[in-house]
Design a protein around this motif. Structure first.
Motif, PDB file in Angstrom:
ATOM      1  N   VAL A  18      -2.758   4.783   6.408  1.00 38.67           N
ATOM      2  CA  VAL A  18      -3.732   3.891   5.782  1.00 38.67           C
ATOM      3  C   VAL A  18      -4.328   3.012   6.873  1.00 38.67           C
ATOM      4  O   VAL A  18      -3.590   2.450   7.702  1.00 38.67           O
ATOM      5  N   TRP A  26      -7.567  -4.389  -2.350  1.00 37.40           N
ATOM      6  CA  TRP A  26      -6.644  -3.395  -2.881  1.00 37.40           C
ATOM      7  C   TRP A  26      -5.627  -2.894  -1.851  1.00 37.40           C
ATOM      8  O   TRP A  26      -4.828  -2.011  -2.164  1.00 37.40           O
ATOM      9  N   CYS A  30      -2.581  -0.447  -2.624  1.00 37.64           N
ATOM     10  CA  CYS A  30      -2.621   0.902  -2.059  1.00 37.64           C
ATOM     11  C   CYS A  30      -1.270   1.276  -1.454  1.00 37.64           C
ATOM     12  O   CYS A  30      -0.693   2.326  -1.776  1.00 37.64           O
ATOM     13  N   GLN A  97      -7.761   2.583   2.139  1.00 38.94           N
ATOM     14  CA  GLN A  97      -7.129   1.305   1.802  1.00 38.94           C
ATOM     15  C   GLN A  97      -7.574   0.756   0.444  1.00 38.94           C
ATOM     16  O   GLN A  97      -6.895  -0.105  -0.126  1.00 38.94           O
ATOM     17  N   ILE A 100      -5.665   3.823  -4.932  1.00 40.49           N
ATOM     18  CA  ILE A 100      -4.310   3.752  -5.477  1.00 40.49           C
ATOM     19  C   ILE A 100      -3.930   5.126  -5.991  1.00 40.49           C
ATOM     20  O   ILE A 100      -4.686   5.735  -6.755  1.00 40.49           O
ATOM     21  N   HIS A 219     -10.138   5.029  -6.991  1.00 37.31           N
ATOM     22  CA  HIS A 219     -10.842   4.558  -5.792  1.00 37.31           C
ATOM     23  C   HIS A 219     -11.808   3.430  -6.145  1.00 37.31           C
ATOM     24  O   HIS A 219     -12.660   3.580  -7.026  1.00 37.31           O
TER      25      HIS A 219
END
Length: 347
Positions: A18, A26, A30, A97, A100, A219
């Motif tokens: 990431v 987020w 994430c 990043q 999720i 996203h």
């Protein structure tokens, strides 16, 4: 597709990379969503690409999170290369990043990689504002090198994995073996086109790229427009085509490619990013030795004939992300489609 793993067989070891850039609301979600992944042995490599909050420090306190601090923004391409180099998993996951993953997403993607000819797999990227709708079902690649997310804003209706020209860089998984074979991303891209490049190289090696509808990633997608982004996208499109397409394909498509270049020039003048368009040409000239050397590598590694892998490409621009009036787009699609039908048998 589901399977039960015997207890004495170790879980697949997945390293997720990431990139932390600026202030992303987020980012913590994430990383914690990745750590909550089921049926995989997961670790996260967090590359500080210029994070402006304390998120990197906070996340660095978590188990199975490793921080890499290059000291500057390496961009998407080099940042991921550095992150993968610092990881140890047998599988490599690249996750934005601002995305999720669901608990079963990574294991589902790893499962799909068990298919012998599948080398890259992508999640079904959904829009944060309505996860029933797609951010991307896969990356669409045009015969002239344009690229965009597929099925943006459409509901996910697929019942099984589908082949795609490109895996979305927001959430993809491959094996370390395949990543090492390709040498990772071409770092001179900096940002944009890396996922399309990696994917088409995979197809050209006789392997497949697959999008998996039941491997869900949400996203927080925002399509921004700024002059530097136009510079990178247009420059990288030309790098992509000039290195990936064969000499014969470039010759046959030359009239259409020149026409597109003139159209982009007009668009750049009208929208105020002419200087950035010219910057791209200047880079290509000054760095011609760099991309010509890469071209030699890519042309030498190809296994699948041009006539086969180029079937993955589309001749129609059908995305709202490319700002062209319908009065121009419709005849343009018709002309390009007719021209490609005429010359593709000669590729």
């Amino acid at each position: 597709m589901t399977s039960t793993r015997p207890r004495d067989i170790p879980l697949p070891r997945v390293s997720a990379v990431v990139l932390a850039w600026r202030a992303e609301p987020w980012l913590r979600r994430c990383v914690t969503s990745l750590l909550a992944s089921e049926k995989v042995d997961i670790d996260v490599v967090l590359v500080d690409n210029g994070c402006t909050t304390d998120d990197v420090e906070v996340l660095g306190e978590l188990d199975r999170v490793r921080i890499v601090r290059p000291g500057r923004n390496l961009g998407y391409a080099e940042g991921n290369n550095v992150g993968v180099a610092a990881s140890a998993g047998d599988y490599v996951a690249l996750v934005n990043q601002d995305a999720i993953v669901e608990p079963g997403t990574l294991s589902r993607l790893v499962e799909e990689l068990a298919t012998s000819d599948v080398a890259v797999v992508a999640a079904s990227a959904r829009l944060a504002e309505d996860p029933r709708l797609l951010n991307s079902s896969g990356t669409v690649v045009h015969v002239l090198g344009l690229s965009w997310v597929g099925d943006l804003g459409e509901p996910e209706t697929r019942a099984a994995p589908t082949d795609t020209a490109g895996a979305t860089g927001a959430g993809l998984v491959t094996t370390r073996t395949h990543w090492d074979r390709l040498g990772g991303f071409f770092e001179h891209y900096f940002a944009y086109y890396e996922d399309a490049d990696l994917s088409l190289r995979t197809w050209r090696l006789g392997l497949r790229v697959v999008s998996v509808p039941d491997a869900v990633l949400v996203h927080r997608y925002e399509f921004s427009r700024n002059s530097n982004k136009y510079y990178l996208i247009e420059r990288n499109r030309l790098i992509f085509v000039l290195t990936m397409w064969s000499g014969r394909a470039l010759l046959l498509l030359a009239p259409a490619l020149i026409g597109l270049e003139l159209a982009m020039l007009v668009l750049a003048i009208r929208q105020g990013w002419l200087r950035d368009k010219v910057r791209g040409w200047v880079w290509l000239w000054n760095k011609r030795g760099t991309w010509l050397a890469r071209r030699r590598v890519l042309q030498a590694e190809r296994v699948r004939p041009e006539s086969e892998w180029m079937r993955l490409l589309t001749t129609r621009v059908d995305t709202p992300l490319i700002d062209v009036p319908p009065a121009v787009l419709t005849p343009l699609n018709t002309v390009v489609s007719m021209y490609w039908r005429l010359v593709r048998r000669l590729v």
